[in-house]
Design an enzyme around this catalytic site. Structure first.
Site, short mmCIF file in Angstrom:
data_model
loop_
_atom_site.label_atom_id
_atom_site.label_comp_id
_atom_site.label_asym_id
_atom_site.label_seq_id
_atom_site.Cartn_x
_atom_site.Cartn_y
_atom_site.Cartn_z
N GLY A 483 0.82 -1.20 0.00
CA GLY A 483 0.00 0.00 0.00
C GLY A 483 0.84 1.25 0.00
O GLY A 483 1.96 1.26 0.51
N ARG A 484 0.31 2.28 -0.58
CA ARG A 484 1.02 3.56 -0.62
C ARG A 484 -0.02 4.68 -0.67
O ARG A 484 -0.99 4.61 -1.42
CB ARG A 484 1.92 3.63 -1.84
CG ARG A 484 2.70 4.94 -1.98
CD ARG A 484 3.56 4.93 -3.23
NE ARG A 484 4.66 3.98 -3.11
CZ ARG A 484 5.86 4.31 -2.66
NH1 ARG A 484 6.12 5.56 -2.30
NH2 ARG A 484 6.81 3.39 -2.59
N GLY A 485 0.16 5.68 0.17
CA GLY A 485 -0.77 6.79 0.21
C GLY A 485 -0.07 8.07 0.61
O GLY A 485 1.16 8.13 0.72
N SER A 487 0.03 9.43 3.41
CA SER A 487 0.62 9.43 4.75
C SER A 487 1.78 8.46 4.90
O SER A 487 2.40 8.40 5.95
CB SER A 487 -0.46 9.08 5.79
OG SER A 487 -0.99 7.81 5.53
N GLY A 488 2.08 7.67 3.86
CA GLY A 488 3.22 6.78 3.96
C GLY A 488 3.08 5.54 3.11
O GLY A 488 2.10 5.35 2.37
N VAL A 490 3.24 1.21 3.03
CA VAL A 490 2.97 0.06 3.88
C VAL A 490 3.57 -1.19 3.23
O VAL A 490 3.39 -1.41 2.03
CB VAL A 490 1.45 -0.14 4.10
CG1 VAL A 490 1.20 -1.31 5.04
CG2 VAL A 490 0.83 1.13 4.66
N LYS A 504 4.08 0.09 8.48
CA LYS A 504 3.95 1.38 7.80
C LYS A 504 5.14 2.28 8.09
O LYS A 504 5.58 2.39 9.25
CB LYS A 504 2.65 2.08 8.23
CG LYS A 504 2.45 3.43 7.56
CD LYS A 504 1.18 4.09 8.02
CE LYS A 504 1.02 5.45 7.38
NZ LYS A 504 -0.19 6.16 7.82
N ASP A 596 -9.43 11.79 7.21
CA ASP A 596 -9.13 11.36 5.84
C ASP A 596 -9.81 10.04 5.55
O ASP A 596 -9.18 9.08 5.10
CB ASP A 596 -7.61 11.24 5.65
CG ASP A 596 -7.26 11.03 4.17
OD1 ASP A 596 -8.00 11.53 3.31
OD2 ASP A 596 -6.26 10.35 3.89
#
Length: 761
Positions: A483-485, A487-488, A490, A504, A596
């Site tokens: 995962g990537r967003g 906020s960072g 994962v 994360k 968010d």
């Protein structure tokens, strides 16, 4: 049952002649003992079929056991019970003693008590081995105060009951009689079950876990829980499970045994591309022989087919009516996928991608196949599937030799040497303690309040503090990104105890350690079934990491683009999410705004239950404060942010309510609010209004409720839905996305509205 036989019966012939009563005792009286150094020091059943005494299990390893007197072809004996299977004793000075107080005690090397019957009697008692194989401690009035039938190991003898208080536990291997991982027991629902229960994973595998009890032919309406094998070879359980031996009838001596591998032979061989983790013990399982660097969508891997092989559990995804090619592509694009199960069921081809390969077995009755993911370079070495299956079926060949290391006291030791040795050890110990004391004092002085802060945090939050080296190893140097967003990033990791976790790396990782610990400490005080569980953190030098529980089915956003979410799953996701948000807003100690909320931050576990995740943008505020000025910048994602953010108005919990409404509309319609951007005259981006306005327009333009619902519902939703309940869900979402925050309901009000619908669903 559709699976290989899970219970193993071994017929044994009756002895042709009985042992002489003059050479072997039939009972042990108070004050007497049986010694390991005397092979003939045993108890014999009256009919001579069974013996009890010290049995040789390995190099200098003995257990007090019961076995069939007649040896097998190789000279060994069939053991049916062991007192100390998990703590074997030495071949010198060990003994079983019947004390004067009626307690039966097993000592190792004459020094250590390793087993006791825990009995006490004022009457005269004696130990006898009955013809049934029951080792009985009874009084002169024939009152039984202890018996081996009440504490079975891996075997039931005829007429020995299995009850709610007992279970059969397999041995580790054919040569290691210590407790293994397969268990037969009565579950709390009164049903007899088999479970694989290791340190890493526990899983019921018989009856088929996906069947209801009545579908498996079991009954839960019983007054007690008892199962028994009779002398004719018929097994009967109170849950209606029963069977008869092939050679049913009076004749051979039988036993009912929990086999060392649960009779799942795949436990005794490694699949192609894998090798034994420990070459001396199969119980450690297998590990890959290859290193498969992976990026999502990478095509450096291929598959080898294993017909009739099934791995139960640990599904990372389920896809109905998929072609084989579609299933391959689904597994290839995920670094987390180790392979996939593919089978035909009720006219549909089903695809199960696997995150872990456990609980595997080979059975001709299984009509599907397992496809193992391997590097393409390795596939050519596995081009003979028939030979692979034959190798795959091979039995357990790994042998374990039990070696004990006990020190014995010699009677004629040199007293002067003993004194010198003692003095040297004492002096060295004092010196060592002094050095340790000085070092600890200096270290604590240097650490100061930092150590206190960290310790207080760990106690207060119940977090575990991980080292960066641990997490680097768990993630294979942060190689598997899941995962990537904003906020960072994962990564997926596997801890030493085989727990799969999500790790994360926050983008805002340049903060100091004290600041980072102060920011994450409130997370440990949050606890809700629909809130992602945080297991720990790392704050080491410049590294700032958070460790979360791993969600098998990924994010809501990923699943909305597939056909896995039917109406019930979507409605349950809406309910679970709002329950969590209501808790954060109104029930926990601090007032937490999610800030968010979007489908990417709602994760789904193995049962598709939602869990709100990613607290990178969350904010802790004073409860009841309306003008919260603690936000130094806009927090959220375009398309899900409330108008308050854009107009720089005071932020309250109603901002989360707005985002929730947008998420619900996206779940219902399958349309993303960020697919198009509409710019107003004053330059504001109002893309979220497009989705909201589109739904409202459809509702206002249509003449009937059914028509506008059908126009907005996601065409990929794979099942029927309740039109009335769908209307309520959409109207609740539209209330949540009102421009005026005062017109929006609170999260607890949304919970009440949806729970009313769920109760009638």
């Amino acid at each position: 049952m559709g699976k290989p036989s899970l219970i193993f019966l071994l017929p044994l012939l009756l002895l042709s002649s009985l042992y002489s009563s003059s050479s072997t005792p039939y009972s042990l009286s108070q004050g007497s003992c049986i010694c390991v150094e005397k092979p003939d020091d045993i108890l014999l059943s009256p009919n001579g079929v069974l013996s009890a005494g010290f049995h040789h299990f390995g190099d200098n390893a003995y257990g007090f056991a019961i076995w069939f007197s007649e040896p097998l072809y190789d000279g060994n004996h069939t053991v049916v019970w062991t007192a100390n299977r998990d703590q074997l004793v030495n071949g010198r000075h060990s003994k079983l003693s019947l004390l004067q107080n009626g307690n039966l005690v097993l000592t190792d090397a004459g020094q250590f008590t390793v087993w006791t019957s825990g009995t006490n009697s004022n009457s005269t008692v004696q130990l006898q081995l009955h013809d049934t194989g029951n080792l009985v401690l009874q009084t002169s009035e024939e009152v039984i105060i202890w018996c081996s039938f009440h504490s079975p190991t891996d075997t039931l003898l005829p007429h020995q009951p299995l009850t709610r208080y007992t279970m059969l536990v397999s041995s580790q291997s054919p040569s290691n009689y210590s407790s293994g991982y397969y268990k037969l027991y009565f579950d709390d629902d009164n049903v007899l079950r088999l479970v694989f229960d290791s340190l890493e994973v526990s899983s019921v595998y018989w009856p088929d876990p996906w069947l209801n009890n009545w579908e498996a032919g079991r009954s839960t309406y019983v007054a007690n829980r008892t199962a028994e094998l009779d002398s004719s070879g018929h097994f009967q359980s109170t849950d209606d499970f029963h069977f008869s031996a092939v050679e049913f009838g009076i004749g051979p001596q039988r036993r009912f045994t929990m086999d060392v591998d649960g009779n799942i032979r795949l436990k005794c061989s490694c699949i192609p591309g894998y090798k034994m983790t420990n070459h001396s013990d199969w119980s450690y399982g297998c590990e890959p022989e290859f290193d498969l660097p992976c990026k999502d969508g990478d095509n450096e891997a291929g598959f080898i087919k294993l017909p009739h092989v099934e791995f139960y559990g640990h599904d990372s995804g389920f896809f109905s009516n998929y072609t084989l090619k579609m299933c391959e592509e689904q597994c290839l694009k995920s670094c987390n996928c180790r392979g996939f199960q593919y089978k035909l069921d009720n006219g549909f081809y089903l695809c199960y991608t696997k995150a872990l390969l456990r609980n595997g077995y080979l059975s001709p009755s299984f009509r599907g196949a397992m496809y193992i993911k391997l590097p393409k370079a390795n596939l050519s070495s596995y081009d003979k599937p028939i030979q692979l299956i034959q190798e795959f079926r091979s039995g357990c060949s790994g042998q374990v030799s039990v070696q004990l290391n006990r020190a014995y006291r010699k009677p004629h030791e040199d007293e002067i040497s003993k004194f010198i040795l003692w003095f040297a050890c004492a002096f060295g110990g004092v010196e060592f303690m002094f050095i340790c004391f000085v070092w600890c004092f200096l270290y604590k002085t240097h650490q100061g309040s930092v150590s206190t802060t960290q310790g207080d945090l760990q106690v207060a939050t119940k977090f575990r503090r991980f080292t960066y080296t641990e997490l680097k190893k768990a993630t294979k140097n942060f190689s598997v990104e899941i995962g990537r967003g904003g906020s960072g990033v994962v990564y997926m990791g596997v801890l030493p105890d085989q727990q799969v976790v999500a790790i994360k790396c926050p983008n805002e990782a340049n903060q100091g350690e004290a600041e980072f610990l102060a920011e994450i400490s409130p997370i440990g005080r949050l606890n809700h079934m629909n809130l992602i569980e945080t297991w720990g953190y790392c704050a080491e030098r410049k590294h700032r990491l958070l460790v979360y529980e791993y969600m098998e089915h990924g994010s809501l956003a990923e699943n909305l683009n597939s056909n896995t979410l039917d109406w019930e799953k979507r409605f349950n996701t809406a309910v679970g999410t709002v329950k969590c948000l209501a808790y954060l807003h109104e029930e926990c100690l601090e007032w937490v705004l999610r800030c968010d909320l979007k489908p990417q931050n709602i994760l789904l576990d193995s049962n598709y239950q939602p869990k709100v995740a990613d607290f990178g943008l969350s904010k802790l505020l004073n409860r009841g404060g309306e003008n919260n000025s603690g936000f130094s910048r806009i927090r959220g994602t375009r398309g899900y942010m409330a108008p308050e953010w854009i107009f720089n108005l005071p932020i309250t919990s109603k901002a989360d309510v707005y985002s929730y409404g947008v998420v619900v509309l996206e779940m219902v319609t399958g349309r993303s609010p960020t697919t198009s951007v509409h710019t107003t005259g004053d330059g504001r981006e109002m893309e979220q209004r497009r989705l909201v306005e589109w739904v409202r327009e459809k509702m206002n333009e249509s003449a009937t409720m059914a028509s506008w619902i059908e126009e907005i519902v996601d065409p990929m939703m794979p099942s029927e839905y309740d039109i009335g309940k769908m209307e309520i869900l959409v109207k609740v979402a539209l209330q949540c996305v009102e421009e005026d925050k005062e017109a929006r309901p609170t999260m607890s009000q949304v919970v009440r509205m949806l729970m009313h619908q769920q109760d009638s669903y």
